[in-house]
Scaffold this active site. Structure first.
Site, PDB file in Angstrom:
ATOM      1  N   SER A  89     -25.766  19.518  57.213  1.00  0.00           N
ATOM      2  CA  SER A  89     -25.529  20.884  56.716  1.00  0.00           C
ATOM      3  C   SER A  89     -26.131  21.844  57.726  1.00  0.00           C
ATOM      4  CB  SER A  89     -26.229  21.058  55.362  1.00  0.00           C
ATOM      5  OG  SER A  89     -26.240  22.420  54.982  1.00  0.00           O
ATOM      6  N   TYR A 146     -33.628  20.249  49.782  1.00  0.00           N
ATOM      7  CA  TYR A 146     -32.310  19.900  50.338  1.00  0.00           C
ATOM      8  C   TYR A 146     -32.362  20.029  51.855  1.00  0.00           C
ATOM      9  CZ  TYR A 146     -27.228  20.356  51.222  1.00  0.00           C
ATOM     10  OH  TYR A 146     -25.948  20.206  51.693  1.00  0.00           O
TER      11      TYR A 146
HETATM   12  N1  LIG Z   1     -20.090  22.345  49.901  1.00  0.00           N
HETATM   13  C1  LIG Z   1     -20.926  22.852  50.779  1.00  0.00           C
HETATM   14  O1  LIG Z   1     -21.093  24.098  50.837  1.00  0.00           O
HETATM   15  C2  LIG Z   1     -21.668  21.968  51.732  1.00  0.00           C
HETATM   16  C3  LIG Z   1     -22.371  22.586  52.771  1.00  0.00           C
HETATM   17  C4  LIG Z   1     -23.083  21.793  53.660  1.00  0.00           C
HETATM   18  C5  LIG Z   1     -23.085  20.415  53.520  1.00  0.00           C
HETATM   19  N2  LIG Z   1     -22.413  19.840  52.504  1.00  0.00           N
HETATM   20  C6  LIG Z   1     -22.486  18.382  52.397  1.00  0.00           C
HETATM   21  O2  LIG Z   1     -21.201  17.811  52.358  1.00  0.00           O
HETATM   22  C7  LIG Z   1     -21.202  16.617  51.562  1.00  0.00           C
HETATM   23  C8  LIG Z   1     -20.103  16.696  50.521  1.00  0.00           C
HETATM   24  O3  LIG Z   1     -20.336  17.849  49.723  1.00  0.00           O
HETATM   25  P1  LIG Z   1     -19.266  18.484  48.720  1.00  0.00           P
HETATM   26  O4  LIG Z   1     -19.358  19.946  48.882  1.00  0.00           O
HETATM   27  O5  LIG Z   1     -17.972  17.799  48.824  1.00  0.00           O
HETATM   28  O6  LIG Z   1     -20.004  18.122  47.342  1.00  0.00           O
HETATM   29  P2  LIG Z   1     -19.436  17.640  45.924  1.00  0.00           P
HETATM   30  O7  LIG Z   1     -20.583  17.817  44.997  1.00  0.00           O
HETATM   31  O8  LIG Z   1     -18.149  18.277  45.618  1.00  0.00           O
HETATM   32  O9  LIG Z   1     -19.167  16.093  46.194  1.00  0.00           O
HETATM   33  C9  LIG Z   1     -20.228  15.206  46.439  1.00  0.00           C
HETATM   34  C10 LIG Z   1     -19.773  13.813  46.046  1.00  0.00           C
HETATM   35  O10 LIG Z   1     -20.901  12.932  46.229  1.00  0.00           O
HETATM   36  C11 LIG Z   1     -20.948  12.076  45.110  1.00  0.00           C
HETATM   37  N3  LIG Z   1     -22.300  11.525  44.882  1.00  0.00           N
HETATM   38  C12 LIG Z   1     -23.407  12.159  44.431  1.00  0.00           C
HETATM   39  N4  LIG Z   1     -24.416  11.279  44.294  1.00  0.00           N
HETATM   40  C13 LIG Z   1     -23.929  10.069  44.671  1.00  0.00           C
HETATM   41  C14 LIG Z   1     -24.482   8.765  44.750  1.00  0.00           C
HETATM   42  N5  LIG Z   1     -25.747   8.504  44.376  1.00  0.00           N
HETATM   43  N6  LIG Z   1     -23.706   7.754  45.204  1.00  0.00           N
HETATM   44  C15 LIG Z   1     -22.417   7.998  45.555  1.00  0.00           C
HETATM   45  N7  LIG Z   1     -21.833   9.205  45.482  1.00  0.00           N
HETATM   46  C16 LIG Z   1     -22.586  10.227  45.039  1.00  0.00           C
HETATM   47  C17 LIG Z   1     -20.500  12.949  43.946  1.00  0.00           C
HETATM   48  O11 LIG Z   1     -20.147  12.168  42.813  1.00  0.00           O
HETATM   49  C18 LIG Z   1     -19.366  13.726  44.565  1.00  0.00           C
HETATM   50  O12 LIG Z   1     -18.140  13.035  44.458  1.00  0.00           O
HETATM   51  C19 LIG Z   1     -22.606  16.517  50.969  1.00  0.00           C
HETATM   52  O13 LIG Z   1     -23.385  15.616  51.721  1.00  0.00           O
HETATM   53  C20 LIG Z   1     -23.145  17.915  51.106  1.00  0.00           C
HETATM   54  O14 LIG Z   1     -24.551  17.965  51.163  1.00  0.00           O
HETATM   55  C21 LIG Z   1     -21.696  20.578  51.606  1.00  0.00           C
END
Ligand SMILES: NC(=O)c1ccc[n+]([C@@H]2O[C@H](COP(=O)([O-])OP(=O)(O)OC[C@H]3O[C@@H](n4cnc5c(N)ncnc54)[C@H](O)[C@@H]3O)[C@@H](O)[C@H]2O)c1
Length: 267
Positions: A147, A160
């Protein structure tokens, strides 16, 4: 020929959000995809939809904190598709708890998923990725989801940030480790700004609760205004960056932290 023809990809947290879009684009580019998540119903629905479109996709219950689940996911990928070429360590959570209210249980949970899950994914997939890498022209690839919060300070959730900072430097160190061993596995990370997913919305909700007195429209505008490009990111913006780093086009790229944030950290 499609870019990912003959490749097998394992995506953690692939049932929704960035992971689900990555699964769809990978399939459309010719890959066979294994989606691992704790959201069984949504994951199964996604696989049914991908299979209905004629793609090769499987779902497996994968809690990234559980070593046995990783072994089962690798076994599924290799038994169904013959090899594992690409791991996308995408699963992650955002707590959004004020630092002073966070407990040791909160820390144990977020670090186990965001950092422990990345460690276990890399460790348990390494033998299969190494084997596939030895048999391919450009080797195998791991893409970790970090991130911008893992590169610069972010006030909403310091825990985080600590986990994502760990993923950033783990990416570089693991890339060097594999390179030194001539393991033929490239390791890179992607650093999204705020992306329009459930997690992205969670960050805007917290912004609203803490800084705009519950005015969610103002919170949304405030979030957009942090991105010089003038909008939030989409799942496709991030999935395409993941695809590039996973592809043979990036065969000379390892240990890099690719920022995809609409200019947020450029200022
Ligand atoms: N959305 C944002 O703004 C953003 C920004 C920076 C980084 N990210 C990173 O991108 C990645 C995906 O984020 P997203 O926005 O799609 O989030 P999201 O919450 O929509 O999806 C995350 C997925 O991870 C799964 N998950 C959570 N805990 C888990 C576990 N213990 N085992 C297996 N799966 C698990 C959830 O069930 C979900 O399907 C993450 O690592 C997040 O930190 C997201």
């Amino acid at each position: 020929m499609n870019q990912f023809d003959g490749k097998t990809v394992l995506i953690s947290g692939g049932a929704r959000g960035i992971g689900a879009e990555t699964a769809r684009l990978m399939c459309e580019a010719g890959a066979s995809v294994v989606i691992g998540d704790i959201l069984d119903d949504i994951g199964a629905e996604l696989v049914a939809s991908l299979s209905g479109d004629g793609h090769q996709a499987r779902f497996i219950t994968l809690d990234v904190t559980r070593p046995d689940d990783w072994d089962a996911a690798v076994a599924l990928a290799t038994s169904e598709f013959g090899h594992l070429d690409i791991l996308v360590n995408n699963a992650g959570i955002f707590l959004g708890i004020d630092f002073e209210d966070a407990t040791m249980d909160d820390w144990n949970r977020i670090s186990a998923i965001n950092m422990g899950g990345v460690f276990l994914g890399a460790k348990h997939c390494a033998p299969a990725l190494k084997a596939a890498g030895a048999n391919s022209e450009y080797g195998s690839a791991i893409v970790n989801l970090s991130s911008i919060a893992g590169l610069v300070g972010a006030p909403l959730d310091p825990l985080y940030s600590m986990t994502k900072g760990g993923v950033s430097i783990f990416t570089k160190s693991l890339a060097l480790d594999f390179a030194r061993k001539r393991a033929r596995i490239r390791v890179n990370s992607v650093h999204p700004g705020v992306i329009d997913t459930e997690m992205g919305q969670q960050t805007i909700d917290i912004l609203g609760d803490r800084y705009t007195g519950g005015d969610m429209e103002r919170a949304h505008k405030a979030s957009v205004s942090r991105h010089p490009i003038g909008r939030l990111g989409t799942v496709t913006d991030i999935a395409k960056a993941i695809m590039y780093l996973a592809s043979d086009d990036a065969s000379f790229t390892t240990g890099s932290n690719m920022v995809v944030d609409g200019g947020l950290t450029a200022a």
